[in-house]
Design a protein around this motif. Sequence first.
Motif, PDB file in Angstrom:
ATOM      1  N   ALA A  20       3.286 -19.158  25.813  1.00 43.15           N
ATOM      2  CA  ALA A  20       3.450 -19.913  27.057  1.00 43.15           C
ATOM      3  C   ALA A  20       2.108 -20.399  27.592  1.00 43.15           C
ATOM      4  CB  ALA A  20       4.125 -19.022  28.096  1.00 43.15           C
ATOM      5  N   SER A  45       6.077 -20.171  31.940  1.00 43.14           N
ATOM      6  CA  SER A  45       7.024 -19.341  32.701  1.00 43.14           C
ATOM      7  C   SER A  45       7.601 -20.068  33.905  1.00 43.14           C
ATOM      8  CB  SER A  45       6.322 -18.096  33.222  1.00 43.14           C
ATOM      9  OG  SER A  45       5.930 -17.269  32.178  1.00 43.14           O
ATOM     10  N   SER A 107      10.737 -18.885  29.302  1.00 42.47           N
ATOM     11  CA  SER A 107      10.004 -17.711  29.789  1.00 42.47           C
ATOM     12  C   SER A 107      10.293 -17.483  31.264  1.00 42.47           C
ATOM     13  CB  SER A 107       8.499 -17.921  29.568  1.00 42.47           C
ATOM     14  OG  SER A 107       7.763 -16.976  30.305  1.00 42.47           O
ATOM     15  N   ASN A 109       9.363 -15.040  34.513  1.00 42.02           N
ATOM     16  CA  ASN A 109       8.250 -14.196  34.914  1.00 42.02           C
ATOM     17  C   ASN A 109       8.546 -13.603  36.283  1.00 42.02           C
ATOM     18  OD1 ASN A 109       5.610 -13.350  35.740  1.00 42.02           O
ATOM     19  ND2 ASN A 109       4.751 -14.740  34.203  1.00 42.02           N
ATOM     20  N   ASN A 134       8.510 -11.999  31.068  1.00 40.46           N
ATOM     21  CA  ASN A 134       7.165 -11.529  31.349  1.00 40.46           C
ATOM     22  C   ASN A 134       7.178 -10.741  32.651  1.00 40.46           C
ATOM     23  OD1 ASN A 134       4.493 -11.241  32.154  1.00 40.46           O
ATOM     24  ND2 ASN A 134       3.861 -13.198  31.280  1.00 40.46           N
TER      25      ASN A 134
END
Length: 334
Positions: A20, A45, A107, A109, A134
């Motif tokens: 990422a 993200s 992604s 986060n 994440n």
Amino acid sequence: MDLTSRYMGLDLKNPLVASASPLTGELDSLRQLEDAGVAAIVLPSLFQEHIEAEARRYEALTEAGADSFPEALTYFPALSASHAGPERYLMLVRAAVEAVDLPIIGSLNGTTNEGWIDFAKQIEQAGAAGIELNVYFLPIDPAMSGRAVEQRYVEILTAVRAAVAIPVAVKVGPYFSAFGQMAQELDRAGADALVLFNRFYQPDIDLVGLRMVKDLELSRRNEIRLPLLWIGVLSGNIRASLAASTGVESAEEVLKYLLAGADAVMTTSALLRHGVQHVATLLSGVNAWLSARDIRSLDQVRGLLSRRKTRRTGALIRADYIEMLQEYDPQPIA
Ligand SMILES: Cc1cc2nc3c(=O)[nH]c(=O)nc-3n(C[C@H](O)[C@H](O)[C@H](O)COP(=O)(O)O)c2cc1C
């Protein structure tokens, strides 16, 4: 040369994955990454904070609209699409899936397992092949126990796992008192892969301005050692696949990670430093190293130097440590 790799349940043509970064958030660079040879791409993200801010904005609009202009409610989806991080993110996922013929990994986060997790489902519906989670959480509250921190990771993963059918990877930092046990817990909670490691961005101090400085330094090749150690320890000992992330500068780091047992190797800093074309250099370096040893398939050497294969015990590791300290030869100061 057969470089095929299986990572988080996905079949990859080689082990190189673009992690990422801003490079993976633009369609042009996604196409360039594909041309240069990466096997999969992790999008930048989407942050929990952005999802929650959008939810609050929507709520505020809804309340105002309900009081004054009920008909205005019909505009809300349009308003939402033009401003929202989350809506834009879904557009990026859809466009990325269209633009390249590679697995696209969304992604997410965040740091808690609240409502924003539902967004994982939408990323799946937008066509992502997988989700990388994440958990960037710094436990600065001294009252928080290590167990509570570990539990938080497991709860977030469990919630995301329950929300989607596509594979889920967890990108974590190394700072747990027993990382092996943490990895096992994430494995048991359904992680399809672990990404080792998240890079924690640590502040500096500006001695002239007398303030904390936040700046983002790209990684260096000597930073591979901690992920290399843990990939070597975990390889063959957990079900989840393992991605190495941090410190890849040349084909040498890629090879070291593969020899330790990585199923995939990710890179960002080297691509920001040298350009997207650097992927081709990394791949040709891996090919050349294998060919020079008459190795036809990457799987012949993957994990060759993992702890499981080399049978290194804790006692041996400690013996090495003591020997290294004792045998260090200080250079005379000129
Ligand atoms: C400018 C920049 C932006 C990044 N954005 C993200 C992000 O949105 N989500 C994420 O999980 N990691 C992000 N990362 C971290 C990278 O994905 C990667 O984990 C880290 O840079 C270590 O890998 P490297 O040594 O190959 O650079 C970012 C890194 C950089 C340098």
